[in-house]
Design a protein around this motif. Sequence first.
Motif, PDB file in Angstrom:
ATOM      1  N   ALA A 114      26.538  56.912 -87.200  1.00  0.00           N
ATOM      2  CA  ALA A 114      26.649  58.182 -87.034  1.00  0.00           C
ATOM      3  C   ALA A 114      26.795  58.193 -85.578  1.00  0.00           C
ATOM      4  O   ALA A 114      26.189  58.426 -84.977  1.00  0.00           O
ATOM      5  N   GLY A 115      27.842  58.825 -85.255  1.00  0.00           N
ATOM      6  CA  GLY A 115      28.829  58.378 -83.907  1.00  0.00           C
ATOM      7  C   GLY A 115      29.910  58.957 -83.296  1.00  0.00           C
ATOM      8  O   GLY A 115      31.471  59.302 -83.883  1.00  0.00           O
ATOM      9  N   PRO A 116      29.428  60.119 -82.854  1.00  0.00           N
ATOM     10  CA  PRO A 116      28.034  60.285 -82.239  1.00  0.00           C
ATOM     11  C   PRO A 116      27.856  61.540 -83.229  1.00  0.00           C
ATOM     12  O   PRO A 116      28.335  62.239 -83.093  1.00  0.00           O
ATOM     13  N   ALA A 117      26.408  62.149 -83.700  1.00  0.00           N
ATOM     14  CA  ALA A 117      25.583  62.759 -84.150  1.00  0.00           C
ATOM     15  C   ALA A 117      24.356  63.341 -83.329  1.00  0.00           C
ATOM     16  O   ALA A 117      23.658  63.244 -82.946  1.00  0.00           O
ATOM     17  N   LEU A 118      24.601  65.289 -83.696  1.00  0.00           N
ATOM     18  CA  LEU A 118      23.847  65.518 -82.817  1.00  0.00           C
ATOM     19  C   LEU A 118      22.486  65.694 -83.820  1.00  0.00           C
ATOM     20  O   LEU A 118      22.755  66.202 -84.993  1.00  0.00           O
ATOM     21  N   VAL A 119      20.831  65.531 -83.714  1.00  0.00           N
ATOM     22  CA  VAL A 119      20.016  65.661 -84.895  1.00  0.00           C
ATOM     23  C   VAL A 119      18.702  66.842 -84.377  1.00  0.00           C
ATOM     24  O   VAL A 119      18.397  66.531 -83.272  1.00  0.00           O
ATOM     25  N   ASP A 120      18.562  67.618 -84.772  1.00  0.00           N
ATOM     26  CA  ASP A 120      17.817  67.857 -84.727  1.00  0.00           C
ATOM     27  C   ASP A 120      16.675  67.744 -85.967  1.00  0.00           C
ATOM     28  O   ASP A 120      16.732  68.232 -86.860  1.00  0.00           O
ATOM     29  N   LEU A 121      15.860  67.083 -85.126  1.00  0.00           N
ATOM     30  CA  LEU A 121      14.399  67.032 -85.308  1.00  0.00           C
ATOM     31  C   LEU A 121      13.647  68.177 -85.898  1.00  0.00           C
ATOM     32  O   LEU A 121      13.465  68.774 -85.207  1.00  0.00           O
ATOM     33  N   PRO A 122      13.347  68.368 -87.919  1.00  0.00           N
ATOM     34  CA  PRO A 122      13.010  69.113 -88.013  1.00  0.00           C
ATOM     35  C   PRO A 122      11.230  68.884 -87.864  1.00  0.00           C
ATOM     36  O   PRO A 122      10.658  68.045 -87.635  1.00  0.00           O
ATOM     37  N   LEU A 123      10.327  69.991 -87.470  1.00  0.00           N
ATOM     38  CA  LEU A 123       9.353  70.027 -86.632  1.00  0.00           C
ATOM     39  C   LEU A 123       7.754  70.043 -87.982  1.00  0.00           C
ATOM     40  O   LEU A 123       7.556  70.843 -88.256  1.00  0.00           O
ATOM     41  N   GLY A 124       7.703  68.926 -88.864  1.00  0.00           N
ATOM     42  CA  GLY A 124       6.226  69.200 -89.513  1.00  0.00           C
ATOM     43  C   GLY A 124       7.602  68.740 -91.038  1.00  0.00           C
ATOM     44  O   GLY A 124       8.645  69.058 -91.290  1.00  0.00           O
ATOM     45  N   GLY A 125       6.799  68.280 -91.687  1.00  0.00           N
ATOM     46  CA  GLY A 125       6.983  67.795 -93.574  1.00  0.00           C
ATOM     47  C   GLY A 125       7.130  66.449 -93.574  1.00  0.00           C
ATOM     48  O   GLY A 125       7.781  65.398 -92.409  1.00  0.00           O
ATOM     49  N   ILE A 126       8.483  65.904 -95.392  1.00  0.00           N
ATOM     50  CA  ILE A 126       8.394  64.997 -94.982  1.00  0.00           C
ATOM     51  C   ILE A 126       9.719  65.154 -95.953  1.00  0.00           C
ATOM     52  O   ILE A 126       9.992  66.412 -96.704  1.00  0.00           O
ATOM     53  N   GLN A 145      21.152  53.782 -80.755  1.00  0.00           N
ATOM     54  CA  GLN A 145      21.540  54.153 -80.041  1.00  0.00           C
ATOM     55  C   GLN A 145      21.370  55.211 -79.353  1.00  0.00           C
ATOM     56  O   GLN A 145      21.768  56.668 -80.604  1.00  0.00           O
ATOM     57  N   ILE A 146      20.865  56.185 -78.430  1.00  0.00           N
ATOM     58  CA  ILE A 146      20.796  56.774 -78.067  1.00  0.00           C
ATOM     59  C   ILE A 146      21.638  57.550 -77.283  1.00  0.00           C
ATOM     60  O   ILE A 146      21.965  56.806 -76.396  1.00  0.00           O
ATOM     61  N   HIS A 147      22.888  58.032 -77.397  1.00  0.00           N
ATOM     62  CA  HIS A 147      24.161  58.385 -76.731  1.00  0.00           C
ATOM     63  C   HIS A 147      24.129  60.156 -76.153  1.00  0.00           C
ATOM     64  O   HIS A 147      24.302  60.657 -76.068  1.00  0.00           O
ATOM     65  N   LYS A 148      24.546  59.396 -74.328  1.00  0.00           N
ATOM     66  CA  LYS A 148      25.663  60.807 -73.936  1.00  0.00           C
ATOM     67  C   LYS A 148      26.609  60.661 -73.549  1.00  0.00           C
ATOM     68  O   LYS A 148      27.349  60.423 -73.577  1.00  0.00           O
ATOM     69  N   PRO A 149      27.318  61.499 -74.770  1.00  0.00           N
ATOM     70  CA  PRO A 149      28.402  62.117 -74.999  1.00  0.00           C
ATOM     71  C   PRO A 149      29.158  62.090 -73.779  1.00  0.00           C
ATOM     72  O   PRO A 149      28.210  63.223 -73.085  1.00  0.00           O
ATOM     73  N   SER A 150      30.446  61.858 -72.961  1.00  0.00           N
ATOM     74  CA  SER A 150      30.664  62.459 -72.302  1.00  0.00           C
ATOM     75  C   SER A 150      32.289  62.792 -72.345  1.00  0.00           C
ATOM     76  O   SER A 150      32.866  62.296 -73.336  1.00  0.00           O
ATOM     77  N   SER A 151      32.659  63.961 -71.118  1.00  0.00           N
ATOM     78  CA  SER A 151      33.970  64.693 -71.066  1.00  0.00           C
ATOM     79  C   SER A 151      34.968  62.875 -71.127  1.00  0.00           C
ATOM     80  O   SER A 151      36.168  63.331 -71.463  1.00  0.00           O
ATOM     81  N   ASP A 152      34.483  62.221 -70.562  1.00  0.00           N
ATOM     82  CA  ASP A 152      35.557  60.936 -70.154  1.00  0.00           C
ATOM     83  C   ASP A 152      35.413  60.049 -71.556  1.00  0.00           C
ATOM     84  O   ASP A 152      36.007  58.849 -71.268  1.00  0.00           O
ATOM     85  N   GLY A 153      34.701  60.098 -72.045  1.00  0.00           N
ATOM     86  CA  GLY A 153      34.508  59.355 -73.829  1.00  0.00           C
ATOM     87  C   GLY A 153      35.819  59.480 -74.373  1.00  0.00           C
ATOM     88  O   GLY A 153      37.011  59.598 -74.507  1.00  0.00           O
ATOM     89  N   ASP A 154      34.794  57.929 -75.754  1.00  0.00           N
ATOM     90  CA  ASP A 154      35.973  57.782 -76.621  1.00  0.00           C
ATOM     91  C   ASP A 154      36.610  58.853 -76.989  1.00  0.00           C
ATOM     92  O   ASP A 154      36.274  60.726 -76.800  1.00  0.00           O
ATOM     93  N   ALA A 155      37.366  58.912 -78.226  1.00  0.00           N
ATOM     94  CA  ALA A 155      37.810  60.142 -79.351  1.00  0.00           C
ATOM     95  C   ALA A 155      36.176  60.889 -80.000  1.00  0.00           C
ATOM     96  O   ALA A 155      36.786  62.204 -79.946  1.00  0.00           O
ATOM     97  N   ALA A 156      35.306  60.050 -80.152  1.00  0.00           N
ATOM     98  CA  ALA A 156      34.366  60.327 -81.197  1.00  0.00           C
ATOM     99  C   ALA A 156      34.014  61.212 -79.992  1.00  0.00           C
ATOM    100  O   ALA A 156      33.283  62.404 -80.500  1.00  0.00           O
ATOM    101  N   ASP A 157      33.651  60.653 -78.541  1.00  0.00           N
ATOM    102  CA  ASP A 157      32.452  61.528 -77.889  1.00  0.00           C
ATOM    103  C   ASP A 157      33.839  63.186 -77.400  1.00  0.00           C
ATOM    104  O   ASP A 157      32.797  64.592 -77.486  1.00  0.00           O
ATOM    105  N   GLN A 158      35.104  63.292 -77.668  1.00  0.00           N
ATOM    106  CA  GLN A 158      35.466  64.495 -77.384  1.00  0.00           C
ATOM    107  C   GLN A 158      35.704  64.836 -78.452  1.00  0.00           C
ATOM    108  O   GLN A 158      35.757  66.695 -78.086  1.00  0.00           O
ATOM    109  N   ASP A 159      35.566  65.175 -79.821  1.00  0.00           N
ATOM    110  CA  ASP A 159      35.198  65.694 -80.754  1.00  0.00           C
ATOM    111  C   ASP A 159      34.194  65.639 -81.245  1.00  0.00           C
ATOM    112  O   ASP A 159      33.327  67.219 -81.422  1.00  0.00           O
TER     113      ASP A 159
END
Length: 273
Positions: A114-126, A145-159
């Motif tokens: 999952a790298g990197p992936a933006l996770v929108d946490l659903p509030l409630g339910g399963i 990993q809780i990841h801080k994307p960087s504009s100077d990061g790797d190709a995955a961060d750039q995408d």
Amino acid sequence: MRNPVTAFCVIATTLVVAACTDGTGSRGIAPVSLAVSGGASAMTAAAPQAAATETFSDGTSTLVISSVEVVLRKVVLKRAGAAEPAGCAMSTSGIMASDDGACDDGNDRDELEAGPALVDLPLGGIERTFTADVPAGTFDALEFQIHKPSSDGDAADQDFLKAHPDFAGISIRVKGTFNGADFTYTSGLSVGEELRFDPPVVVTAGTPASVTIKLDLDSWFRSGGSLVDPATAAKGAENENLVRDNIMRSFHAFQDNNEDGMDDGHEGGDGGH
């Protein structure tokens, strides 16, 4: 007095499994689901709340959370008895001593990429987020990993940043109200975590299994039993480190084959096995 409600939100994203092999060839595989739960536990059930929000109170202040987004990468199931790769020592709290880029290797780890992936946490339910084939075996931890994307990061961060430019330098974003005033909390937290399974998760070839991740939001903006204003947790503010530490301690994972949001290993009956 602390609100007895323990509210959970869930990690929900589509992950792609990278199945591993060992020196003896490929192992049997089984479909493993990542299930997620956003409801209060049965022991701490609360009155119904507005859809897509979680509300907390300490008797004086009220915190309403309407949105939680987290950037994750390198979600890994760790085989029981596997040694930590160099630089990946864990603290007793389950937080990786290294930064979030040092624990990528290890032959005894089966990755759920999952790298990197933006996770929108659903509030409630399963809900079940995905099912992927994983080599059979016994796993005693989930690493991510809780990841801080960087504009100077790797190709995955750039995408990633092309799709989410407002998350440059941000790994966590929370929106809501505190005593009626709107807030947006952001963090540049960049850290790896290890969540231990007790008992270990056993994946049997050909038999579906499920793992649930819960995130205790109730603990994020608290000092003892008292709520803290999220504005005081901004970078450089007085409660920055308090909330950061609360977040890192708030993740929990367990086997949940019946996907009821409860730990199979600590339920009555057979837990769905």
